[in-house]
Design a protein around this motif. Structure first.
Motif, short mmCIF file in Angstrom:
data_model
loop_
_atom_site.label_atom_id
_atom_site.label_comp_id
_atom_site.label_asym_id
_atom_site.label_seq_id
_atom_site.Cartn_x
_atom_site.Cartn_y
_atom_site.Cartn_z
N PHE A 115 15.16 -64.53 101.97
CA PHE A 115 14.09 -63.42 100.79
C PHE A 115 14.05 -62.23 101.26
N HIS A 116 13.52 -62.52 103.08
CA HIS A 116 13.42 -60.82 102.76
C HIS A 116 14.56 -59.84 102.72
N ILE A 117 15.33 -59.89 102.79
CA ILE A 117 16.85 -59.33 102.87
C ILE A 117 17.80 -59.22 101.43
N TYR A 118 17.31 -60.03 100.96
CA TYR A 118 17.89 -60.38 99.06
C TYR A 118 17.46 -59.89 98.82
N GLY A 155 25.17 -56.38 95.20
CA GLY A 155 26.56 -57.60 94.25
C GLY A 155 26.56 -59.06 95.51
N SER A 156 27.77 -58.97 95.09
CA SER A 156 27.68 -60.61 95.65
C SER A 156 27.89 -60.00 96.96
N VAL A 157 28.36 -58.85 97.49
CA VAL A 157 28.63 -59.40 99.74
C VAL A 157 27.26 -58.93 100.05
N GLY A 158 26.36 -58.30 98.70
CA GLY A 158 25.07 -58.26 99.17
C GLY A 158 24.40 -59.45 99.43
N PHE A 159 24.77 -60.61 98.67
CA PHE A 159 24.63 -62.16 98.56
C PHE A 159 25.33 -63.03 99.84
N TRP A 170 23.09 -46.74 109.63
CA TRP A 170 24.73 -48.04 109.84
C TRP A 170 24.99 -48.01 108.30
N GLY A 171 26.33 -47.39 108.32
CA GLY A 171 27.38 -48.29 106.91
C GLY A 171 27.80 -49.13 107.17
N VAL A 172 27.16 -50.42 107.25
CA VAL A 172 27.70 -51.98 107.50
C VAL A 172 29.11 -51.68 106.51
N THR A 173 30.23 -51.68 106.53
CA THR A 173 31.03 -51.68 106.09
C THR A 173 32.39 -52.86 105.80
N LEU A 174 32.28 -53.99 105.01
CA LEU A 174 32.76 -55.59 105.10
C LEU A 174 33.41 -55.10 103.54
N TYR A 175 34.68 -56.43 103.58
CA TYR A 175 35.15 -57.06 102.38
C TYR A 175 35.52 -55.92 101.31
N GLY A 176 35.74 -54.38 101.82
CA GLY A 176 35.41 -53.74 101.27
C GLY A 176 34.45 -52.89 100.59
N LYS A 177 33.53 -53.41 101.02
CA LYS A 177 32.53 -51.80 100.65
C LYS A 177 30.88 -52.04 101.34
N THR A 178 30.29 -50.55 101.11
CA THR A 178 30.07 -50.22 102.39
C THR A 178 28.20 -50.57 102.06
#
Length: 255
Positions: free
Chosen positions: A214-217, A226-230, A114-122
């Motif tokens: 905690f699990h995801i980040y 990066g910021s989108v991951g947060f 799954w390539g989740v793509t949002l806010y300009g980032k995959t």
């Protein structure tokens, strides 16, 4: 020549801004496209008509039941379940075509990265770094009847994984992301309540949210996005909190 036929099933409602990207990615890969539309008031159906005449207008019984309806209409040897906000990248198209040209397939289902793509980032890490079971043999497969986060139950056998990405353009913008998260949290609460699951109280709802972040980040390296991951780690944490708060309210008759 292809040795196996492939049906694509899609459920829609007001997806005019992204359904064509999905349909274009299926061109030359699938043998039929089945659309179940539950009341679009925009140009969704008109766009779909350019790619298929197999379109049915239905009510909305929930995700699981709607996808089961679509599956029942499929005629191909294999079925690709794809959402209107998703699309196959070129490598995934090639992987699927290679599979369909094989003389024999020793799996009954395949997961697609799954390539989740949002806010300009995959996104490549966090909860997005996973594969979803979307390609499966038609015979013997079915969907769970869940209101949300439905699951396909494939025919008994081995499950493989293909190369490439199933791109997922999950949010139109941040506001749409907030609305979608709230909807999924409430549907999840209703599903858990129907199944007799207990919330454990509001404090445990908070603990679950903190663990989700905690699990995801951290554990799944969401910080590498990066910021989108947060933002996504916080979003999933909020959804989990809201889901269990909703369940707690349903348990106590306060919904």
């Amino acid at each position: 020549m292809k040795k196996h036929t492939l049906s694509a099933i899609i459920i829609t409602k007001n997806e005019e801004d992204r359904i064509e990207r999905c349909l274009q990615s299926l061109t030359g890969v699938v043998d039929e496209i089945i659309i179940l539309d539950s009341g679009s008031t925009d140009a969704t159906v008109t766009i779909c008509e350019k790619y298929t005449n197999n379109i049915e207008h239905t009510d909305w019984p929930g995700f699981g039941k709607q996808k089961q309806r679509a599956l029942a209409k499929a005629k191909g040897d294999w079925v690709l379940s794809i959402d209107a906000d998703e699309a196959l990248d070129d490598e995934m198209k090639d992987s699927i075509l290679e599979l369909l040209h094989s003389n024999a397939i020793d799996k009954t289902a395949f997961k697609l990265p799954w390539g989740v793509t949002l806010y300009g980032k995959t996104l490549k890490y966090g909860r997005s770094a996973r594969s979803v079971l979307r390609l499966f043999q038609r015979n013997g497969a079915s969907y769970t009847p869940d209101e949300v986060h439905e699951t396909v139950i494939p025919a008994e056998g081995k499950v493989g994984e293909l190369n490439g990405y199933l791109l997922h353009f999950t949010h139109r913008d941040y506001g749409h992301g907030l609305d979608k998260s709230a909807q999924y949290a409430w549907l999840g609460a209703q599903k858990y309540h129907r199944k007799g699951r207990r919330s454990g109280g509001l404090f445990l709802a908070l603990v679950r949210a903190m663990w989700t972040f905690f699990h995801i980040y951290i554990l799944r390296l969401g910080f590498m996005d990066g910021s989108v991951g947060f933002i996504m780690a916080m979003t999933y944490a909020q959804v989990n909190f809201n889901k269990y708060v909703g369940l707690w309210l349903l348990e106590n008759g306060r919904s």
